[in-house]
Design a protein around this motif. Structure first.
Motif, mmCIF file in Angstrom:
data_model
loop_
_atom_site.group_PDB
_atom_site.id
_atom_site.type_symbol
_atom_site.label_atom_id
_atom_site.label_comp_id
_atom_site.label_asym_id
_atom_site.label_seq_id
_atom_site.Cartn_x
_atom_site.Cartn_y
_atom_site.Cartn_z
ATOM 1 N N SER A 41 0.851 -1.202 0.000
ATOM 2 C CA SER A 41 0.000 0.000 0.000
ATOM 3 C C SER A 41 0.877 1.239 0.000
ATOM 4 O O SER A 41 2.078 1.155 0.221
ATOM 5 C CB SER A 41 -0.865 0.062 1.259
ATOM 6 N N ALA A 42 0.248 2.382 -0.143
ATOM 7 C CA ALA A 42 0.973 3.652 -0.075
ATOM 8 C C ALA A 42 1.454 3.889 1.357
ATOM 9 O O ALA A 42 0.840 3.419 2.309
ATOM 10 C CB ALA A 42 0.043 4.783 -0.514
ATOM 11 N N GLU A 74 1.166 4.243 -4.222
ATOM 12 C CA GLU A 74 1.674 2.865 -4.207
ATOM 13 C C GLU A 74 2.944 2.740 -5.055
ATOM 14 O O GLU A 74 3.766 1.857 -4.830
ATOM 15 C CB GLU A 74 0.601 1.910 -4.724
ATOM 16 N N GLY A 152 -8.849 0.947 0.588
ATOM 17 C CA GLY A 152 -8.568 -0.337 1.237
ATOM 18 C C GLY A 152 -8.373 -1.473 0.246
ATOM 19 O O GLY A 152 -8.228 -2.634 0.638
HETATM 20 N N1 ASP Z 1 -3.629 3.111 -0.284
HETATM 21 C C1 ASP Z 1 -5.013 2.762 -0.516
HETATM 22 C C2 ASP Z 1 -5.886 3.320 0.588
HETATM 23 O O1 ASP Z 1 -5.391 3.940 1.511
HETATM 24 C C3 ASP Z 1 -5.226 1.300 -0.677
HETATM 25 C C4 ASP Z 1 -4.929 0.462 0.515
HETATM 26 O O2 ASP Z 1 -4.164 0.880 1.384
HETATM 27 O O3 ASP Z 1 -5.438 -0.658 0.593
HETATM 28 O O4 ASP Z 1 -7.074 3.152 0.528
#
Ligand code: ASP
Ligand code: ADP
Ligand code: MG
Length: 436
Positions: A41-42, A74, A152
C-alpha cells in the motif's frame, strides 16, 4: 517450494525504517525457500493526503485524474521496498498494477477486477526475483485508463494475485495482531480471534471493520484463497479466515464447543462488533404514502451512484397521509444524493430533506446468532443500561445493526462488547497507524 503472497498495509511501510524492516521480513520468507509476491500500500496516510490535496484544488476532482493521483502513492512504496530488498542482497522488481496484469472494468474509484494476467510476475519469479506489486490499482482495457479498486483495495489486489498464482496462502500484514472481536482502537479490551469464518468476516467488513477490504474477503471465498491476517510488527500467530459452509461451521462448533456441567452445549454465539463513523443519514420528510414513492426515491439514489445501507420508513400519519423515509449512506456520497433528490422533489412530491452526518453505526455479528433467540434482547438491554438511544435498527441472519449518535458510538461498542463476554484479559496492542 510454495508461493506466498504477502500484503503490507500503509502503516507497515510508513517511513524508511519501516520499509527496511518489512524488507527483512520478506527476505526471511524467501530464505525459508518460498517464492514471494508482495503487494504494498501507499506509505502511511499518503492516500488520504493526496485526496486532501485534490480537494484543495477542486471540490469535485475529475475521477480519471483522481485515480491517476492516488495510484502514485503505491508507486512510491513499491519502488522503495524493491530498493530496500536489493540493498539487503536479494533481487526484487516492482510492478504497477497494470504491469502486473490487474485488469479491471473502467469504473474510477470503484473498479472491479475482470481478469488477472500476471505473466510478468511469473517471469520475474522465474528469474529469481521477489516481485513487488502496487496495490489497489488496475488498468481498464475498455477505457485504456488507470483505475483504483476503492479505498482499502490493496487487500483485494493481494487476494486476486494469490488466486491467479495459486498461492499457498495470502498473508495480510497490518498494524494489529490479527482480527479482533472489535476494533482495538475503539474497544481496547478487544480479544484476538484465532479463526473466523469468511461469512462472519464479510458481515464485519460490510459493517465497517476495515481490517479487511470486503471485496478481498468475497474474492477469497469465491476462489478458495486462505487469508491470514497478522502484524508486521510482531511474530504473533494472527487470524485465519476460513472458507466453510454453514454445515461445516455447525460440525466444527459441535466438535469444539464445551459442554458445561448441566450438559448444555455452550457455543460461541458472537464473533465480533463492528463500528462505523463513515456514514450519514438522509431523511426524506413528508413523502406521500402511495405506491411507487419508495421506488422513485431509491431510483434517484441509485442513479447518483450511492450504496444505501439501512432504510427505515415510518408509519404514516392518518391525518396527512404522509410518511418519512430515512436511510444511511457513505458520507462521501451525501452531497450528490441530496442534489439528485432535490432536483426530483417536484416529481416525487416530498416536503423536505434532512441531512445528518453525526451518526455512528454499531453491528453485532455472529454465526451462532441464527440459532440463539436471546441475542437481540441482550443487545438492546446492554445499550439501554449504557444510556444509548437507538435511532435505526436492521438485522440479517447473523447480524444486528443500530444507528446511534456518533459521540456515543464508543460507549455503545464497549458496553455491548462487555455484555456479550467478549472482553479479553489485557488491552490489545495497536503497533502503529493513525486509524485514519
Ligand atoms: N492506499 C489505498 C488506501 O489507503 C489502498 C490500501 O491501502 O489498501 O485506501
Ligand atoms: P492497513 O494500512 O494495514 O491496510 P487498515 O487501517 O486498513 O490497515 O486496517 C487495520 C486497522 O483496522 C486496525 O488498525 C484497526 O484499527 C482496524 N480494525 C477495525 N476493526 C478491526 C477488527 N475487528 N480487528 C482488527 N482491526 C480492526
Ligand atoms: Mg487496509
Amino acid at each position: 517450494m510454495s508461493l506466498i503472497v504477502q500484503k503490507f498495509g500503509g502503516s507497515s511501510v510508513a517511513d524508511a525504517e519501516s520499509i527496511k524492516r518489512v524488507a527483512k521480513r520478506i527476505i526471511e520468507t524467501r530464505k525459508a525457500g518460498h517464492d514471494v509476491v508482495v503487494v504494498v500500500s501507499a506509505m502511511g496516510d499518503t492516500t488520504d493526503e493526496l485526496a486532501d490535496l485534490a480537494h484543495q484544488v477542486t471540490p469535485m476532482p475529475d475521477p480519471r485524474e483522481f485515480d491517476m493521483l492516488l495510484t502514485s502513492g503505491e508507486r512510491i512504496s513499491m519502488a522503495l521496498l524493491a530498493m530496500a530488498i536489493r540493498s539487503q542482497g536479494y533481487s526484487a522488481q516492482s510492478f504497477t498494477g497494470s504491469q502486473a496484469g490487474m485488469i479491471t472494468d473502467s469504473r474510477h474509484g470503484a473498479a472491479r477486477i475482470v481478469d488477472v494476467t500476471p505473466g510478468r510476475i511469473l517471469d520475474s519469479l522465474r528469474e529469481g526475483n521477489i516481485a513487488i506489486v502496487a496495490g489497489f490499482q488496475g488498468f481498464s482495457r475498455e477505457s485504456r485508463d488507470i483505475t483504483t479498486l476503492g479505498r482499502g483495495g490493496s487487500d483485494t489486489t493481494a487476494v486476486a494475485l494469490a488466486a491467479a498464482l495459486d498461492a499457498a496462502v495470502c498473508e495480510i500484514y497490518t498494524d494489529v495482531d490479527g482480527i479482533f472481536t472489535s476494533d482495538p482502537r475503539v474497544v481496547p479490551m478487544a480479544r484476538k480471534i484465532d479463526r473466523i469464518t469468511s461469512e462472519e468476516m464479510l458481515e464485519l467488513a460490510a459493517a465497517g471493520a476495515k481490517v479487511l477490504h470486503i471485496r478481498a474477503v468475497e474474492y477469497a471465498r469465491r476462489h478458495g484463497v486462505t487469508l491470514h491476517v497478522r502484524s508486521s510488527f510482531s511474530n504473533a500467530e494472527g487470524t485465519l479466515v476460513i472458507n466453510e459452509t454453514a454445515e461445516q461451521y455447525a460440525a466444527r462448533i459441535a466438535r469444539e464447543s464445551t459442554t458445561s456441567e448441566d450438559g448444555t452445549v455452550e457455543e460461541p454465539i458472537i464473533s465480533g462488533i463492528a463500528t462505523d463513523l463513515s456514514e450519514a443519514k438522509i431523511t426524506v420528510v413528508g413523502v406521500p404514502d402511495v405506491r411507487g414513492k419508495a421506488a422513485a426515491i431509491f431510483n434517484v439514489v441509485a442513479g447518483a451512484g450511492a450504496n444505501v445501507d439501512m432504510i427505515v420508513q415510518n408509519v404514516s400519519a392518518a391525518a396527512t397521509g404522509l410518511t418519512d423515509i430515512s436511510f444511511t449512506l457513505p458520507k462521501a456520497d451525501g452531497q450528490k444524493v441530496i442534489a439528485a433528490l432535490t432536483a426530483d422533489q417536484p416529481v416525487i412530491g416530498f416536503q423536505s430533506l434532512q441531512y445528518d452526518d453525526q451518526i455512528g453505526k454499531l453491528a453485532l455479528v455472529g454465526a451462532g446468532m441464527r440459532t440463539n433467540t436471546g441475542v437481540s434482547a441482550n443487545f438492546f438491554e446492554a445499550l439501554s443500561i449504557a444510556g444509548i438511544n437507538i435511532e435505526m435498527i436492521s438485522t440479517s441472519e447473523i447480524r444486528i445493526s443500530v444507528v446511534t449518535r456518533a459521540d456515543s458510538l464508543q460507549t455503545a461498542a464497549q458496553a455491548v462488547h462487555t455484555a456479550f463476554g467478549l472482553d479479553g484479559d489485557a488491552e490489545a496492542v495497536v503497533y502503529a497507524g493513525t486509524g485514519r
